[in-house]
Design an enzyme around this catalytic site. Sequence first.
Site, PDB file in Angstrom:
ATOM      1  CG  ASN A 223      -1.718   1.288   1.366  1.00  0.00           C
ATOM      2  OD1 ASN A 223      -2.427   1.676   0.442  1.00  0.00           O
ATOM      3  ND2 ASN A 223      -1.597   1.975   2.501  1.00  0.00           N
ATOM      4  CD  GLU A 224      -1.634   5.463   0.436  1.00  0.00           C
ATOM      5  OE1 GLU A 224      -1.154   5.841   1.509  1.00  0.00           O
ATOM      6  OE2 GLU A 224      -2.723   5.885  -0.021  1.00  0.00           O
ATOM      7  CD  GLU A 356      -6.152   4.111   0.022  1.00  0.00           C
ATOM      8  OE1 GLU A 356      -5.962   5.235   0.518  1.00  0.00           O
ATOM      9  OE2 GLU A 356      -5.545   3.106   0.389  1.00  0.00           O
TER      10      GLU A 356
END
Length: 443
Positions: A223-224, A356
């Site tokens: 994630n990210e 997101e």
Amino acid sequence: MPFYSSLLALCCLLWACTFGNAAATQKRAVPPGFVTTNGRSFELDGKPFAFVGANAYWLPLLTTERDVDFTMQQIQGAGVKVVRIWAFNAINATELPTALETDLTYYQASMMLDAETYTHLRTQVWNSSEWTVNDGPQGLQRLDYVVSSAEKHDLKVILTFGNNWAAYGGIELYINWIYGAENATHDIFFTDPAIIASYQRYIKTIVERYQDSSTVFAWELVNEARCTGDILSAGPNCVPGSNTLKTWYQQQSDFVRGLDANHMITAGGEGQFFWAHPEEYWFDGSLVSDYNFNGQAGEDFDGDLQLPNLDFAVYHLYPQSWYPELDFPGSNFSVEDWGLGWITAAKANKPVVIEEFGLSGLQNKTDIYPSWVQHALDTGHAIMPWQFGVLGLTEDGGNRLIQYTDQIFRGVRCNFCNTIYPNQTQVWDIFTKAAKIQDERSG
Ligand SMILES: *[C@@H]1O[C@H](CO)[C@@H](O)[C@H](O)[C@H]1NC(C)=O
Ligand SMILES: *[C@@H]1O[C@H](CO)[C@@H](O)[C@H](O)[C@H]1NC(C)=O
Ligand SMILES: *[C@@H]1O[C@H](CO)[C@@H](O)[C@H](O)[C@H]1NC(C)=O
Ligand SMILES: *[C@@H]1O[C@H](CO)[C@@H](O)[C@H](O)[C@H]1NC(C)=O
Ligand SMILES: *[C@@H]1O[C@H](CO)[C@@H](O)[C@H](O)[C@H]1NC(C)=O
Ligand SMILES: *[C@@H]1O[C@H](CO)[C@@H](O)[C@H](O)[C@H]1NC(C)=O
């Protein structure tokens, strides 16, 4: 000067979008029920698969099957097709006693355990730089239940292997456990062979567990990912042009493809660009080179997508927290316009998911989500807001403590208060309507 405001800036965007990416990958033959890609679209059993998805990372933290099923039912009821879930959950030694006391879900823990304790807990522990898996009822069995509940509710899941940030055992725990954090920089996670081997062992654990399941929509590498974390900073070797993340994405996507020929793989990043001529904007009297366009984050949206085993693109959108200067008094640089520009910029010759996005405040959501969602629909992106909440969980009256001060509050942790609830009908309806449109576009 606000960016995205001038025609020139728009031309730059369109130019990069048209020429910035490699050709689409060949369509892969997959078993029935597996989602795959075809050019710029997702495909399920030979038909287009367009969708609205839900972020609900917290599902495996629920301890009752009733609450998991109830949440899945609500998500399905909204017309959602894909749910994004954390498939990581690591804790360190100091956290273990509290985890055991509070029934906190965890799949990895750093701890020196004697063999007897280990056998009892069946815990994925770190012992020096080694660990074993927690496949017990407080561990991966909870993730198993979430995946099986998704299947029952005709939902697919994106399973994310790790977190750039500290929450729920981010990638810096690997650095801590293997080397100690002293003198370490965040980005050694992406380059150090011992850390990579350890991470790959975790990836393999998850992939092998759900490899045959058509409920898995895709694997997500982290994630990210960024050169920097929220604790450790970036080292001198993770800079624009170093391709640190791209090299890591390549290694890991090739590794996952080697284990699993069928499921899609995505990076999980925020979508930052490394443009030759990055956007600039005026803030408080200075001309600022835009972090999201100048490669400093470490990502290179266009370059990363050239990798053959990254099947689709994702990007995230948080202008309020990324740019406190937006809507600065006297500025004409608005949250809404920045978001529209970011959606326009995220072009690829592969499918794209706005994976997101979030705004705080009900009024902000009501005002701005319709134009963002419409623009994403017009652009052909799949849509996943951060994040869906539910009302009516039973455990602890719907306010379960999931990690120390972190609580599932009335259905979900109020991350940045971006959460949307079914009774916020004006906002909820934006997504149920979009889900219907996506459904009509699907086979
Ligand atoms: C914002 O102000 C700048 C500088 O005055 C101007 O060039 C630009 O066109 C304006 N943008 C909008 C959207 O009004
Ligand atoms: C272990 O986790 C706790 C809680 O998140 C944190 O306060 C502590 O600093 C961590 N310790 C190490 C050695 O990482
Ligand atoms: C962890 O390491 C210690 C010291 O090397 C050893 O005594 C112990 O048995 C190990 N535990 C496990 C579960 O491997
Ligand atoms: C960290 O750097 C300092 C200064 O170079 C050095 O003295 C120390 O031994 C280093 N610590 C570790 C754990 O490498
Ligand atoms: C709505 O957005 C504006 C602009 O980002 C922000 O200043 C304000 O705090 C937000 N409202 C709420 C309730 O969060
Ligand atoms: C939604 O329900 C919650 C919990 O009952 C309540 O606190 C909140 O005010 C409700 N929101 C709206 C918009 O009705």
